[in-house]
Design an enzyme around this catalytic site. Structure first.
Site, PDB file in Angstrom:
ATOM      1  N   ARG A  77     -11.826  15.517   3.252  1.00 20.51           N
ATOM      2  CA  ARG A  77     -10.414  15.149   3.239  1.00 20.51           C
ATOM      3  C   ARG A  77     -10.200  14.042   2.214  1.00 20.51           C
ATOM      4  NH1 ARG A  77      -6.999  11.171   6.826  1.00 20.51           N
ATOM      5  NH2 ARG A  77      -4.945  11.636   5.937  1.00 20.51           N
ATOM      6  N   HIS A 121      -0.831   9.510   0.634  1.00 17.96           N
ATOM      7  CA  HIS A 121      -1.642   8.502   1.327  1.00 17.96           C
ATOM      8  C   HIS A 121      -1.294   7.132   0.744  1.00 17.96           C
ATOM      9  CE1 HIS A 121      -5.414   8.051   3.937  1.00 17.96           C
ATOM     10  NE2 HIS A 121      -4.957   6.827   3.700  1.00 17.96           N
ATOM     11  N   GLU A 166      -0.294   8.875   8.228  1.00 20.36           N
ATOM     12  CA  GLU A 166       0.110   7.740   9.056  1.00 20.36           C
ATOM     13  C   GLU A 166       1.535   7.251   8.767  1.00 20.36           C
ATOM     14  OE1 GLU A 166      -3.008   4.777   8.956  1.00 20.36           O
ATOM     15  OE2 GLU A 166      -4.435   6.142   9.907  1.00 20.36           O
ATOM     16  N   ASN A 294      -5.319  10.405  13.663  1.00 15.09           N
ATOM     17  CA  ASN A 294      -6.126   9.259  13.218  1.00 15.09           C
ATOM     18  C   ASN A 294      -6.186   8.262  14.371  1.00 15.09           C
ATOM     19  OD1 ASN A 294      -5.980  10.607  10.812  1.00 15.09           O
ATOM     20  ND2 ASN A 294      -4.864   9.025   9.686  1.00 15.09           N
ATOM     21  N   GLU A 353      -9.071  11.071  10.973  1.00 21.85           N
ATOM     22  CA  GLU A 353      -9.678   9.750  10.762  1.00 21.85           C
ATOM     23  C   GLU A 353     -10.171   9.184  12.087  1.00 21.85           C
ATOM     24  OE1 GLU A 353      -7.481   6.666   8.691  1.00 21.85           O
ATOM     25  OE2 GLU A 353      -6.593   8.177   7.381  1.00 21.85           O
TER      26      GLU A 353
HETATM   27  C1  LIG Z   1       0.962  -6.461  14.404  1.00 22.25           C
HETATM   28  C2  LIG Z   1       0.442  -6.951  13.054  1.00 22.25           C
HETATM   29  O1  LIG Z   1      -0.410  -5.951  12.489  1.00 22.25           O
HETATM   30  C3  LIG Z   1      -0.845  -6.243  11.175  1.00 22.25           C
HETATM   31  C4  LIG Z   1      -1.827  -5.210  10.686  1.00 22.25           C
HETATM   32  O2  LIG Z   1      -1.590  -3.951  11.363  1.00 22.25           O
HETATM   33  C5  LIG Z   1      -2.328  -2.879  10.972  1.00 22.25           C
HETATM   34  C6  LIG Z   1      -2.221  -1.743  11.757  1.00 22.25           C
HETATM   35  C7  LIG Z   1      -2.940  -0.617  11.410  1.00 22.25           C
HETATM   36  C8  LIG Z   1      -3.768  -0.654  10.298  1.00 22.25           C
HETATM   37  C9  LIG Z   1      -4.558   0.527   9.974  1.00 22.25           C
HETATM   38  C10 LIG Z   1      -5.561   0.609   9.045  1.00 22.25           C
HETATM   39  N1  LIG Z   1      -6.062   1.840   9.202  1.00 22.25           N
HETATM   40  C11 LIG Z   1      -7.210   2.403   8.502  1.00 22.25           C
HETATM   41  C12 LIG Z   1      -6.635   3.218   7.387  1.00 22.25           C
HETATM   42  N2  LIG Z   1      -6.006   4.433   7.912  1.00 22.25           N
HETATM   43  C13 LIG Z   1      -5.794   5.203   6.712  1.00 22.25           C
HETATM   44  C14 LIG Z   1      -6.956   4.889   5.807  1.00 22.25           C
HETATM   45  O3  LIG Z   1      -6.438   4.543   4.555  1.00 22.25           O
HETATM   46  C15 LIG Z   1      -7.667   3.694   6.430  1.00 22.25           C
HETATM   47  O4  LIG Z   1      -7.967   2.728   5.451  1.00 22.25           O
HETATM   48  N3  LIG Z   1      -5.383   2.501  10.126  1.00 22.25           N
HETATM   49  N4  LIG Z   1      -4.473   1.687  10.637  1.00 22.25           N
HETATM   50  C16 LIG Z   1      -3.860  -1.801   9.520  1.00 22.25           C
HETATM   51  C17 LIG Z   1      -3.135  -2.926   9.853  1.00 22.25           C
END
Ligand SMILES: CCOCCOc1ccc(-c2cn(C[C@@H]3NC[C@@H](O)[C@H]3O)nn2)cc1
Length: 447
Positions: A77, A121, A166, A294, A353
């Site tokens: 992916r 993405h 996402e 994910n 994911e």
């Molecule tokens: C309340 C305050 O919050 C501040 C940060 O809040 C988040 C929430 C979620 C994420 C997050 C990161 N990932 C991993 C990625 N998914 C796609 C792929 O590119 C990976 O790198 N998933 N969710 C980061 C930060």
């Protein structure tokens, strides 16, 4: 020890994304994206890191594919960088960009690895952001034109497509919380953007059906499970809101043709209203062939009127944490998968994911990331439990093949089965690489 088994037709894969691994941001005719802008804005990314070089997969994808071949995965992916194809977001097509992805896809196919392509993405062409980005309906049409070109150009080569990765991160994390590009902090804007993202998804699915190029299409929401701190109504409702924000807000429109009323009301009470135009919901609920899920973490939560816009407060129950501070709770993975299957019907699901941030470094030529092995073992077991419980799970794609640019955390957070030395770009297989290789080839594991 117990043996957990998977059917021979269950598919295993690894995932990456363009801005996180490619580098080559000014090569091959690529235009700038919002993440080029954001990462070069002081204070936005830890340590001032950016994706200018990343893992240099733009030049090293042959090596990456050799690693995938050694793993024995069925699926890779990856995502396409929209500004490599349309440097200005729309209009003139960059043939060098198309040629790059043809080389990547041809090499995957030559190695018997199925390409699963994520169209969006997070790396929106900056030229579109300059015109309002996802807040502008023109961007919806530009996305459909981009998707149409990709469907036509890769017809016969790519058979699995994901429209948006996402959408919660693209809308709320990036335009309300403000932690990701473009970094706005406006709930109304984020709600509008979430609607435009779903519209872009639905219109791209409709275009895919119209073109009859064959293959399957879906999208990849990120999900969590919130266990209520108590059986009190207010705590249970708080958890429904927390999950409703990430799950129901995006899946209800696609699978049921309307937004969850309890969330529409909650957002309206906070000044954020949806501007739904005639026909929007019909576009959004175009049937998908599968859904990508994910999942990283879940938690215990309760109502607290002083805890942010949703009034949901996470409680530290002493779960082990990853090196990015997320809780490790495989039970939540099982619960959210069965919740989704129960609520939305047994649509085919790929885990697109799941993985863990463990920042262990290279010692004596390897990385002894036993904590990653433990996490993957527990979460793959949760997948097996879900399948036994009737969830229509078709495959598991781990995040990620490589350590890479973890957005606002930069290169400080490592999710890969393969360690990357960002100075030399040397790849080093971790112990988890060999553990996953054995699982992928055996289709069973011991727990
Ligand atoms: C309340 C305050 O919050 C501040 C940060 O809040 C988040 C929430 C979620 C994420 C997050 C990161 N990932 C991993 C990625 N998914 C796609 C792929 O590119 C990976 O790198 N998933 N969710 C980061 C930060």
């Amino acid at each position: 020890m117990a043996i957990i088994e998977f059917g021979e037709d269950f598919r295993w894969g690894v995932a990456t994304a363009a801005y996180q691994i490619e580098g080559g941001v000014t090569e091959g005719g690529r235009g700038p994206s919002i993440w080029d802008t954001f990462s070069h804005t002081p204070g936005k990314v830890l340590n001032g890191d950016n994706g200018d070089v990343a893992c240099d997969s733009y030049h090293r994808f042959d090596e990456d594919i050799r690693l995938m071949k050694e793993l024995g995965v069925d699926v890779y992916r990856f995502s396409v960088s929209w500004p490599r194809i349309f440097p200005n977001g729309k209009g003139e097509v960059n043939q060098e960009g198309l040629d790059y992805y043809h080389r990547l896809v041809d090499e995957l196919l030559a190695n018997g690895i199925e390409p699963m392509c994520t169209l969006y993405h997070w790396d929106l062409p900056q030229a579109l952001q300059d015109r309002g980005g996802w807040n502008n309906r023109e961007t919806v049409e530009a996305f459909v034109a981009y998707a149409e070109l990709m469907f036509r150009e890769f017809s016969g080569k790519i058979h699995s497509w994901l429209t948006i990765n996402e959408p919660w991160c693209v809308s709320f994390l990036s335009n309300y919380i403000g932690a990701h590009a473009p970094g706005n902090q406006d709930l109304g804007l984020a709600v509008t953007i979430s609607h435009h993202l779903l519209l872009a998804h639905g219109k791209a699915v409709a275009k895919f059906r119209e073109m009859k190029t064959g293959g399957k299409i879906g999208f990849a929401p990120n999900v969590t499970w919130l266990e209520a701190y108590s059986s009190s109504g207010e705590d249970m409702e708080a958890c429904r809101r927390g999950m409703g924000w990430m799950i129901d807000w995006f899946l209800d429109p696609v699978f049921n043709g309307k937004y969850p009323a309890f969330m529409v009301e909650w957002f309206a009470d906070h000044g954020a209203t949806l501007a739904i135009e005639e026909g929007d919901m019909e576009w959004i609920q175009q049937p998908v062939d599968f859904i990508g899920i994910n999942y990283y973490e879940s938690n215990v939560a309760r109502h607290n009127k002083d805890s942010g816009m949703l009034q949901v407060e996470g409680i530290d129950m002493g779960y082990k944490k990853t090196d990015i501070g997320w809780y490790i709770n495989a039970e939540g993975f099982y619960k959210v998968l069965t919740f989704i299957a129960d609520k939305y019907g047994n649509i085919p699901i790929y885990i697109t994911e799941n993985g863990i941030c463990i920042n262990d470094g290279v010692e004596k030529g390897t990385v002894d990331d036993q904590r990653r092995i433990d996490y993957l073992k527990a979460h793959v077991t949760a997948v097996a439990r879900s399948i036994k419980s009737g969830v229509n799970l078709k495959g598991y794609i781990t995040w990620s093949l490589l350590d890479n640019f973890e957005w606002a955390e930069g290169y400080s957070k490592r999710f890969g089965l393969v360690h990357v030395n960002y100075r030399t770009l040397e790849r080093t297989k971790k112990e988890s690489f060999y553990w996953y290789q054995k699982l992928v080839n055996n289709h069973w594991l011991e727990v």
